[in-house]
Design an enzyme around this catalytic site. Structure first.
Site, PDB file in Angstrom:
ATOM      1  N   TYR A 166      17.607  29.817   6.392  1.00 26.93           N
ATOM      2  CA  TYR A 166      16.541  30.584   6.987  1.00 26.93           C
ATOM      3  C   TYR A 166      16.756  31.066   8.295  1.00 26.93           C
ATOM      4  CZ  TYR A 166      13.702  30.299   2.890  1.00 26.93           C
ATOM      5  OH  TYR A 166      13.157  30.478   1.405  1.00 26.93           O
ATOM      6  N   LYS A 221       0.880  -1.140  -0.136  1.00 34.45           N
ATOM      7  CA  LYS A 221       0.017   0.086  -0.202  1.00 34.45           C
ATOM      8  C   LYS A 221       0.743   1.165   0.043  1.00 34.45           C
ATOM      9  CE  LYS A 221      -0.100  -0.013   5.134  1.00 34.45           C
ATOM     10  NZ  LYS A 221      -0.901  -0.457   6.323  1.00 34.45           N
TER      11      LYS A 221
HETATM   12  C1  LIG Z   1      -0.330  -1.558   6.890  1.00 34.85           C
HETATM   13  C2  LIG Z   1      -0.846  -2.704   7.535  1.00 34.85           C
HETATM   14  C3  LIG Z   1      -0.124  -4.124   7.569  1.00 34.85           C
HETATM   15  C4  LIG Z   1       1.159  -3.987   7.558  1.00 34.85           C
HETATM   16  O1  LIG Z   1       1.655  -3.550   8.676  1.00 34.85           O
HETATM   17  P1  LIG Z   1       3.366  -3.415   9.178  1.00 34.85           P
HETATM   18  O2  LIG Z   1       3.381  -3.113  10.538  1.00 34.85           O
HETATM   19  O3  LIG Z   1       4.085  -2.259   8.250  1.00 34.85           O
HETATM   20  O4  LIG Z   1       3.740  -4.876   8.833  1.00 34.85           O
HETATM   21  C5  LIG Z   1      -1.168  -5.253   7.905  1.00 34.85           C
HETATM   22  N1  LIG Z   1      -2.258  -4.993   7.898  1.00 34.85           N
HETATM   23  C6  LIG Z   1      -3.196  -3.842   7.901  1.00 34.85           C
HETATM   24  C7  LIG Z   1      -4.606  -4.101   7.782  1.00 34.85           C
HETATM   25  C8  LIG Z   1      -2.556  -2.831   7.510  1.00 34.85           C
HETATM   26  O5  LIG Z   1      -3.109  -1.600   7.189  1.00 34.85           O
END
Ligand SMILES: *Cc1c(COP(=O)(O)O)cnc(C)c1O
Length: 396
Positions: A285, A35
């Protein structure tokens, strides 16, 4: 045309290695979480790499990401973790995405889309999310029976999986996870009483793969219920282990696993120009950095618009010639200045590493996403996903 020199190198073999390593460590299906543009690493590189490493399932956030993943990985099962949004049902079905659902209107959206597309009974797979304590998304056990009434055997939707999220798998005891699993067991009874037979218990992130007690509890739950276990690693595929609370008992096999994970991403830029400073001159800055002695500083082609967090101003470093060059002054939108006084022979065009490792003949230094996260009071997940789209992802 050559591009502005600010890019990330993605070691797709390291990504494949991490997937195979985790897959070999646990008797379960591993859905590769890609994702948010593969945690900033690039879906176009990491999606196909996951498939090469043996993944059958990919996890994305949205239907939009699912469509991208489908174009890259025609045969993968693709799970849309945040569920469908109104009007996305037809696209989800057309691109053969499995959506996570928990609201009656999710089911209505998909059922209406299935009718319009002309899908047969039990032809559109869904994973039902159960609320088990995180209070983010999911249907509570109390609401489950009512929701299951919307899944008739002659309808288009097929309950392929029951999903929940272990949100405290990195904690020293299993108390929260065990409470969650008790709710999962209740839910499975209700599902079976409704004559529904999902294939998967879909549960678990990186922490629950790398914590021995949690993974054992998940394996037990699935086998007690007669379901196949699907785990969903994200961060670990990108080479990082979640930080466990210090009191989590260290188990040798797990620690060995953590040690074998390989970072996938190296973020690089180049020295654009060099100048000498006299004592009293300031940098950036508001002149928050003041030279107290003669110095040599280098300008880098990276700024907070690239995702180099401004909180690293006067705190973080870059690596040049295998040495640490401290960031001096405030990070600008597109530019950053580092101190190279103690690094002899730096020249315009030299590579600078913002995240990752760099070697010289005499030294090797690493800046990890954990280090950035600590300096910025955030987590490695946010460090990775902050790297801007304009930073090119280059496979190596
Ligand atoms: C992002 C996500 C994961 C993965 O989590 P990690 O801690 O990066 O391994 C797993 N399940 C869901 C529902 C998620 O949203």
């Amino acid at each position: 045309m050559h591009r502005r020199p600010c890019w990330v190198e993605i070691d797709t073999r390291a990504f494949e290695h991490n997937y195979r390593l985790l897959a070999a460590s646990v008797p379960a299906e591993l859905l590769a979480v890609v994702k948010a543009n593969a945690y900033g690493h690039g879906l176009a590189l990491c999606g196909p790499a996951a498939i090469r490493a043996g993944a059958r399932w990919l996890g994305v956030t949205t239907v939009e990401e699912g469509i991208e993943a489908r174009a890259l990985c025609p045969t993968a099962e693709i799970l849309v973790i945040s569920g469908p949004f109104p009007g996305q049902g037809q696209a989800a079905i057309k691109h053969r995405l499995t959506t996570v659902v928990w609201e009656p209107w999710h089911l209505a959206e998909l059922q209406e889309a299935a009718r319009l597309v002309g899908c047969g009974p039990q032809s559109v797979p869904i994973h039902l999310e159960l609320e088990t304590g995180m209070n983010r998304q999911g249907v509570a056990v109390a609401g489950l029976e009512a929701l299951l009434k919307h899944l008739p055997a002659d309808g288009p939707l097929k309950l392929d999986g029951l999903l929940t999220h272990p949100f405290a798998a990195d904690e020293p005891d299993n108390l929260v996870t065990n409470e969650q699993l008790a709710l999962v067991a209740q839910a499975i009874q209700l599902i079976h009483s409704a004559q529904l037979r999902p294939a998967w218990l879909n549960i678990g992130n990186s922490a629950s793969i790398l914590s021995g007690p949690v993974r054992n509890a998940l394996l037990h739950s699935a086998s007690n219920a007669g379901l196949n276990l699907m785990l969903r690693p994200g961060l670990a595929l990108y080479g990082l282990s979640p930080e466990f609370s210090a009191t989590v008992p260290n188990e040798t096999p797990i620690t060995a696993l953590q040690a074998q994970l390989q970072p996938v991403l190296t973020w690089k830029t180049r020295v654009v120009s060099l100048r000498n400073l006299s004592p009293g001159q300031v940098v950036g800055y508001n002149g928050t950095f003041v030279a107290t002695e003669p110095m040599r500083v280098a300008l880098l082609a990276v700024g907070y618009a690239d995702g180099l967090r401004r909180a690293l101003s006067n705190r973080g470093s870059a690596l040049i010639a295998g040495e640490r060059a401290p960031i001096v002054g405030r990070i600008s939108m597109d530019q950053t200045v580092v101190d190279v006084t103690d690094i002899p022979g730096v020249r315009v065009g030299d590579e600078a590493v913002l995240l990752g490792s760099q070697s010289s003949a005499s030294s090797r230094q690493t800046i990890s996403a954990e280090q950035h996260a600590r300096l910025c009071e955030t987590i490695p997940w946010e460090v990775f996903t902050s790297i801007a789209e304009r930073v090119e992802r280059v496979p190596v």
